[in-house]
Scaffold this motif. Structure first.
Motif, short mmCIF file in Angstrom:
data_model
loop_
_atom_site.label_atom_id
_atom_site.label_comp_id
_atom_site.label_asym_id
_atom_site.label_seq_id
_atom_site.Cartn_x
_atom_site.Cartn_y
_atom_site.Cartn_z
N GLN A 1 0.85 -1.19 0.00
CA GLN A 1 0.00 0.00 0.00
C GLN A 1 0.88 1.24 0.00
OE1 GLN A 1 -3.18 0.17 2.85
NE2 GLN A 1 -3.82 2.20 2.19
N GLU A 2 0.65 2.11 -0.97
CA GLU A 2 1.44 3.33 -1.11
C GLU A 2 0.79 4.53 -0.46
OE1 GLU A 2 2.03 3.62 -5.36
OE2 GLU A 2 3.97 2.61 -5.13
N GLY A 3 -0.52 4.49 -0.32
CA GLY A 3 -1.19 5.64 0.28
C GLY A 3 -2.68 5.60 0.03
N VAL A 4 -3.31 6.74 0.28
CA VAL A 4 -4.75 6.87 0.12
C VAL A 4 -5.04 8.12 -0.70
CG1 VAL A 4 -6.94 7.24 1.32
CG2 VAL A 4 -5.23 5.71 2.30
N SER A 5 -5.84 7.95 -1.73
CA SER A 5 -6.34 9.09 -2.50
C SER A 5 -7.67 9.49 -1.89
CB SER A 5 -6.51 8.73 -3.97
OG SER A 5 -5.28 8.44 -4.56
N ARG A 6 -7.67 10.62 -1.20
CA ARG A 6 -8.88 11.04 -0.48
C ARG A 6 -9.95 11.53 -1.44
NH1 ARG A 6 -7.74 15.25 3.52
NH2 ARG A 6 -6.53 16.15 1.85
N ALA A 7 -11.18 11.06 -1.21
CA ALA A 7 -12.36 11.47 -1.98
C ALA A 7 -12.14 11.34 -3.48
CB ALA A 7 -12.77 12.90 -1.62
N ALA A 8 -11.43 10.29 -3.90
CA ALA A 8 -11.05 10.14 -5.31
C ALA A 8 -12.11 9.42 -6.15
CB ALA A 8 -9.73 9.39 -5.40
N CYS A 9 -13.08 8.80 -5.50
CA CYS A 9 -14.05 8.01 -6.22
C CYS A 9 -15.47 8.48 -5.89
CB CYS A 9 -13.89 6.54 -5.85
SG CYS A 9 -15.05 5.45 -6.67
N LEU A 10 -16.26 8.71 -6.93
CA LEU A 10 -17.67 9.06 -6.75
C LEU A 10 -18.49 7.82 -7.08
CD1 LEU A 10 -19.81 11.21 -6.18
CD2 LEU A 10 -19.75 11.77 -8.62
N HIS A 11 -19.18 7.28 -6.09
CA HIS A 11 -19.96 6.06 -6.27
C HIS A 11 -21.32 6.24 -5.63
CE1 HIS A 11 -20.67 1.79 -6.83
NE2 HIS A 11 -21.02 1.70 -5.56
N ARG A 12 -22.36 6.14 -6.45
CA ARG A 12 -23.75 6.30 -5.99
C ARG A 12 -23.95 7.61 -5.22
NH1 ARG A 12 -25.59 0.20 -4.28
NH2 ARG A 12 -25.05 -0.71 -6.27
N GLY A 13 -23.37 8.66 -5.75
CA GLY A 13 -23.58 9.99 -5.18
C GLY A 13 -22.75 10.33 -3.96
N ARG A 14 -21.86 9.43 -3.55
CA ARG A 14 -21.00 9.68 -2.38
C ARG A 14 -19.55 9.59 -2.79
NH1 ARG A 14 -21.93 5.52 1.81
NH2 ARG A 14 -20.26 6.69 2.80
N ARG A 15 -18.73 10.37 -2.12
CA ARG A 15 -17.28 10.32 -2.34
C ARG A 15 -16.66 9.28 -1.42
NH1 ARG A 15 -15.00 12.49 -6.75
NH2 ARG A 15 -16.27 14.23 -7.41
N HIS A 16 -15.69 8.53 -1.96
CA HIS A 16 -14.99 7.49 -1.19
C HIS A 16 -13.49 7.66 -1.36
CE1 HIS A 16 -18.65 5.08 -0.50
NE2 HIS A 16 -19.00 5.51 -1.71
N ASP A 17 -12.75 7.30 -0.31
CA ASP A 17 -11.30 7.28 -0.39
C ASP A 17 -10.86 5.98 -1.08
OD1 ASP A 17 -11.37 9.58 1.12
OD2 ASP A 17 -10.74 8.62 2.98
N LEU A 18 -9.75 6.07 -1.81
CA LEU A 18 -9.20 4.90 -2.48
C LEU A 18 -7.84 4.55 -1.90
CD1 LEU A 18 -9.95 5.57 -6.26
CD2 LEU A 18 -11.15 4.03 -4.71
#
Length: 64
Positions: free
Chosen positions: A26-43
């Motif tokens: 694991q290299e890190g976390v992309s914060r709020a990088a994914c929009l899924h069903r109207g919500r932002r998720h960290d990757l």
């Protein structure tokens, strides 16, 4: 191919476990990088380099 990358939601425990068991780092976390069903998720961002892959003790299909 020298570098493989993978991304998954940080709350996807099964995918995180598979990536770790497969030798990915694991290299890190992309914060709020994914929009899924109207919500932002960290990757969670993972990578696996060729030398790391070659060091894994795994049977290969062509060695059977």
């Amino acid at each position: 191919m020298y570098r493989l990358t993978a991304e998954t939601h940080t709350d996807n425990a099964p995918a995180l476990a598979v990536l770790a068991k497969s030798g990915f780092t694991q290299e890190g976390v992309s914060r709020a990088a994914c929009l899924h069903r109207g919500r932002r998720h960290d990757l969670a961002v993972f990578s696996l380099l060729r030398p790391e892959r070659e060091e894994l003790n795994r049977p290969r299909a062509w060695d059977a």
